[in-house]
Structures are given as C-alpha cells and as structure tokens.
Design an enzyme around this catalytic site. Structure first.
Site, PDB file in Angstrom:
ATOM      1  N   TYR A  82       0.826  -1.205   0.000  1.00  0.00           N
ATOM      2  CA  TYR A  82       0.000   0.000   0.000  1.00  0.00           C
ATOM      3  C   TYR A  82       0.868   1.267   0.000  1.00  0.00           C
ATOM      4  O   TYR A  82       1.936   1.301   0.611  1.00  0.00           O
ATOM      5  CB  TYR A  82      -0.909   0.052   1.228  1.00  0.00           C
ATOM      6  CG  TYR A  82      -2.051  -0.933   1.238  1.00  0.00           C
ATOM      7  CD1 TYR A  82      -2.392  -1.674   0.111  1.00  0.00           C
ATOM      8  CD2 TYR A  82      -2.809  -1.128   2.387  1.00  0.00           C
ATOM      9  CE1 TYR A  82      -3.441  -2.574   0.141  1.00  0.00           C
ATOM     10  CE2 TYR A  82      -3.862  -2.021   2.426  1.00  0.00           C
ATOM     11  CZ  TYR A  82      -4.173  -2.750   1.300  1.00  0.00           C
ATOM     12  OH  TYR A  82      -5.212  -3.642   1.338  1.00  0.00           O
TER      13      TYR A  82
ATOM     14  N   PHE B  93     -21.846   4.683  -0.647  1.00  0.00           N
ATOM     15  CA  PHE B  93     -22.851   4.546   0.408  1.00  0.00           C
ATOM     16  C   PHE B  93     -22.620   5.503   1.584  1.00  0.00           C
ATOM     17  O   PHE B  93     -23.105   5.257   2.681  1.00  0.00           O
ATOM     18  CB  PHE B  93     -22.909   3.095   0.886  1.00  0.00           C
ATOM     19  CG  PHE B  93     -23.596   2.195  -0.106  1.00  0.00           C
ATOM     20  CD1 PHE B  93     -24.964   2.058  -0.106  1.00  0.00           C
ATOM     21  CD2 PHE B  93     -22.854   1.513  -1.062  1.00  0.00           C
ATOM     22  CE1 PHE B  93     -25.606   1.252  -1.032  1.00  0.00           C
ATOM     23  CE2 PHE B  93     -23.484   0.702  -2.001  1.00  0.00           C
ATOM     24  CZ  PHE B  93     -24.861   0.572  -1.987  1.00  0.00           C
TER      25      PHE B  93
ATOM     26  N   PRO C 249     -16.183  -1.593   1.898  1.00  0.00           N
ATOM     27  CA  PRO C 249     -17.550  -1.755   2.412  1.00  0.00           C
ATOM     28  C   PRO C 249     -18.509  -0.652   1.960  1.00  0.00           C
ATOM     29  O   PRO C 249     -19.713  -0.880   1.867  1.00  0.00           O
ATOM     30  CB  PRO C 249     -17.361  -1.726   3.928  1.00  0.00           C
ATOM     31  CG  PRO C 249     -16.122  -0.909   4.124  1.00  0.00           C
ATOM     32  CD  PRO C 249     -15.229  -1.290   2.980  1.00  0.00           C
ATOM     33  N   LEU C 250     -17.974   0.529   1.679  1.00  0.00           N
ATOM     34  CA  LEU C 250     -18.819   1.652   1.264  1.00  0.00           C
ATOM     35  C   LEU C 250     -18.777   1.862  -0.243  1.00  0.00           C
ATOM     36  O   LEU C 250     -19.240   2.883  -0.743  1.00  0.00           O
ATOM     37  CB  LEU C 250     -18.387   2.935   1.987  1.00  0.00           C
ATOM     38  CG  LEU C 250     -18.392   2.859   3.519  1.00  0.00           C
ATOM     39  CD1 LEU C 250     -17.874   4.160   4.114  1.00  0.00           C
ATOM     40  CD2 LEU C 250     -19.796   2.539   4.040  1.00  0.00           C
TER      41      LEU C 250
ATOM     42  N   HIS D  43      -2.056 -12.085   1.761  1.00  0.00           N
ATOM     43  CA  HIS D  43      -2.875 -11.187   0.943  1.00  0.00           C
ATOM     44  C   HIS D  43      -3.650 -11.921  -0.148  1.00  0.00           C
ATOM     45  O   HIS D  43      -4.773 -11.545  -0.490  1.00  0.00           O
ATOM     46  CB  HIS D  43      -1.973 -10.129   0.307  1.00  0.00           C
ATOM     47  CG  HIS D  43      -2.652  -8.832   0.047  1.00  0.00           C
ATOM     48  ND1 HIS D  43      -2.000  -7.631   0.051  1.00  0.00           N
ATOM     49  CD2 HIS D  43      -3.943  -8.529  -0.229  1.00  0.00           C
ATOM     50  CE1 HIS D  43      -2.847  -6.650  -0.211  1.00  0.00           C
ATOM     51  NE2 HIS D  43      -4.029  -7.172  -0.382  1.00  0.00           N
TER      52      HIS D  43
ATOM     53  N   GLY E 279     -17.136   4.904  -1.321  1.00  0.00           N
ATOM     54  CA  GLY E 279     -17.828   6.109  -0.883  1.00  0.00           C
ATOM     55  C   GLY E 279     -19.240   6.250  -1.394  1.00  0.00           C
ATOM     56  O   GLY E 279     -19.959   7.176  -0.996  1.00  0.00           O
TER      57      GLY E 279
END
Length: 318
Positions: A57, A221, A215-216, A128, A219
């Site tokens: 990352y 959600f 999860p969103l 990973h 963005g």
C-alpha cells in the site's frame, strides 16, 4: 466504540476499522506524513483502533507502513495493527526469496513490515492472496512459527475461496497449529459475491472473523452521491466514476427513503447492515481526512432490526 471478536485472535477489534491503503497515495491529503498522522490521531481518538494496511500500500512499496510507523510513535499500544504479505499479482523486492507463500518469503516480509511499522509485533499478519505454488500446510506452519516467536499475535487470510478457507482450516487443525483468525474479502451492498459463493459462510463455519474491504463501495454509500451529482474531490469522481455511473439509482434512492423514514443516515444504515452480522468483526473503511474517520466512528452505533435488514437486502440482492 464496540469491541468485537476476531475469530481465535487473543484480542478484540473496534467495530469500525480503518483501511490504510490511502496513506502515501498520490493526490490524497494523506499522501504526506502530516496527513497520515492527522488521520491516525483522529481515528484513535474516535475509538477506531483496528488499522489494516499491507506492504504494497501507498503507491510505492512499503510507504503506507512507513508513514504509519512514524505516526504511531508513542501510540502503538493503543491500536490493533494488521498488515498483509504475499500479493501474488505484483513483483516485490523480496521475489528472489521464492514463492510468496514460502517460509523464506513470509519471514522476510514480516521482518520488513516490523521495521517499517517501528514495532516489535504485528497483531494480525494476513496472507494477501493464496499462493497455489506452495502447500497451504507449509505457509501455515511458517506463520505458526512467527506466533511462537512473538513476532505476530495471530494470522489471517485474504481473498481465499470457500474451498481454500476450509482446506486451510482443516490443515491447521490437523497439525495443531493456531487457527486462522480472519478472512478478508470484498463485501458491500453492491458486491455480495462472498454470500453467494460461500466465502462468508466458510468464514463463519471455521470461526474466522470476516473483514470486509471496500464496504462503502469507494464512498457510494456515504450518502454524498446522487443520481446527478458527486463530490468533485471524491475517489469515485477522480478514479472510479463508473461506480456512480453504473449504480442502480432507483435502488439507491429507495434506500435513502428508507433511511429517512428510520431517522438515520445512509452511512449509519450501511454500517449497521454489516455490524448486524456476528461474523463481521470490523468494517475497514478507508479515509484520507480526519473528518471522514470521525464521521465513520460516529455512524457505527446504529443496528437495524431483522425486518430492516430484510428491506435493505431486498433493494440490493446478492
């Protein structure tokens, strides 16, 4: 902040986690050390203490971990630190050591992450991606050595199929190794494949905590997007406009209407949908600014009733 089990791990994790893939990413506020430190300080102060990063990352190898190591000086004991090794689809500085699931590779990866993170232990060390060239028994045996040595406290996996999860769990059990503590994969209201193909059920069955990434949906959600407008500084607008363009806006608008009726924000309802499931240990959402992580923390307390969950899922079927 609610604390939740992470499978067999000897620690709990905050229900709201922080995905650290934006630290060091070009074009973000958290590209710099000051920006990263500001986000991490805000997260810890808000109770978001489960931090999830990886050696790849940050745009360049190890940058996210390096920025985090400096930012966490004096605060290391306030967080649960998770990182990853062995992403098979990219070349790494350790490739000369052999396959990414091998003992030599993962031990070297662990040492490098420990150095960059400026810590003496990693709380959760995750593979990973599966490495089909190395027997899973060998990988788990090497991870168990790191547990015995105190360099990691628990280990997990990411992007394993249901069959691979079950096979790995059985291998650990047969060899009396520490159990797999976590399984990480993509899950959101518009990406529910893990429910359909058995990965979520497999995590539950082997008693591994599930860690959803994206999860969103980058963005979507958060409630900041509409059929016609999107924030110009958002990741979707800059990098992934297709997410908003291709969204089912009839469903999105119906979801917003439900949220309005229930007196909650879309962000609250979305996080509540995740956290109504015991198998979900922590929702790891990214953030590039302190106000984003604070808002996520404030929104992680509402829980829907079974009927409300059913209504949400009727709009976004698996």
């Amino acid at each position: 902040m609610e604390q939740r089990r992470l499978g067999s791990a000897p620690f709990t994790v905050s229900a709201m986690g922080l995905g650290c893939n934006n630290f060091g990413r070009e074009g973000t506020v958290s590209q710099t050390q000051d920006g990263t430190t500001a986000v991490l300080d805000a997260a810890i102060d808000a109770g978001v203490t489960f931090l999830d990063t990886a050696d790849l990352y940050g745009g360049e190898w190890g940058v996210s971990e390096t920025l985090m190591g400096t930012a966490l000086t004096g605060r290391r004991d306030e967080v649960v630190l998770a990182t990853k090794f062995g992403f098979t689809e990219v070349a790494t500085p350790l490739d000369e050591l052999g396959p990414k699931g091998s003992r030599a590779y993962l031990r070297a990866a662990c040492e490098a992450s420990l150095e960059r993170l400026q810590t003496d232990r990693i709380d959760l060390f995750q593979q990973h991606q599966p490495d089909p060239t190395v027997p899973i028994e060998d990988t788990l045996g090497a991870l168990a050595e790191l547990v015995d040595e105190g360099k990691i406290r628990a280990y997990g996996v990411s992007q394993f199929s249901a069959a691979q999860l079950r096979k790995a769990s059985a291998a650990a059990r047969e060899r009396s190794l520490p159990a797999i503590a976590s399984s990480q994969d993509e899950l959101s209201l518009i990406a529910r494949a893990v429910e359909k193909d058995g990965r979520l059920s497999a995590a539950h069955d082997i008693d591994a905590g599930f860690l959803p990434f994206f999860p969103l949906a980058n963005g979507l959600f958060t409630g900041k997007f509409t059929r016609t407008d999107m924030p110009a500084d958002s990741r979707i607008a800059k990098v992934r406009p297709h997410i908003a363009r291709d969204a089912d806006w009839d469903a999105m608008e119906a979801f917003q209407a439900l949220c309005d009726d229930w007196g909650v924000t879309m962000l609250q309802a979305t996080l509540g949908w995740f956290l109504s499931r015991p198998v979900v240990s922590s929702v790891i959402a990214g953030a590039t600014r302190p106000e984003q992580v604070k808002q996520n923390a404030r929104s992680a307390h509402w829980r829907p009733s079974p009927d409300q969950v059913e209504l949400i899922e009727s709009l976004f079927p698996a």
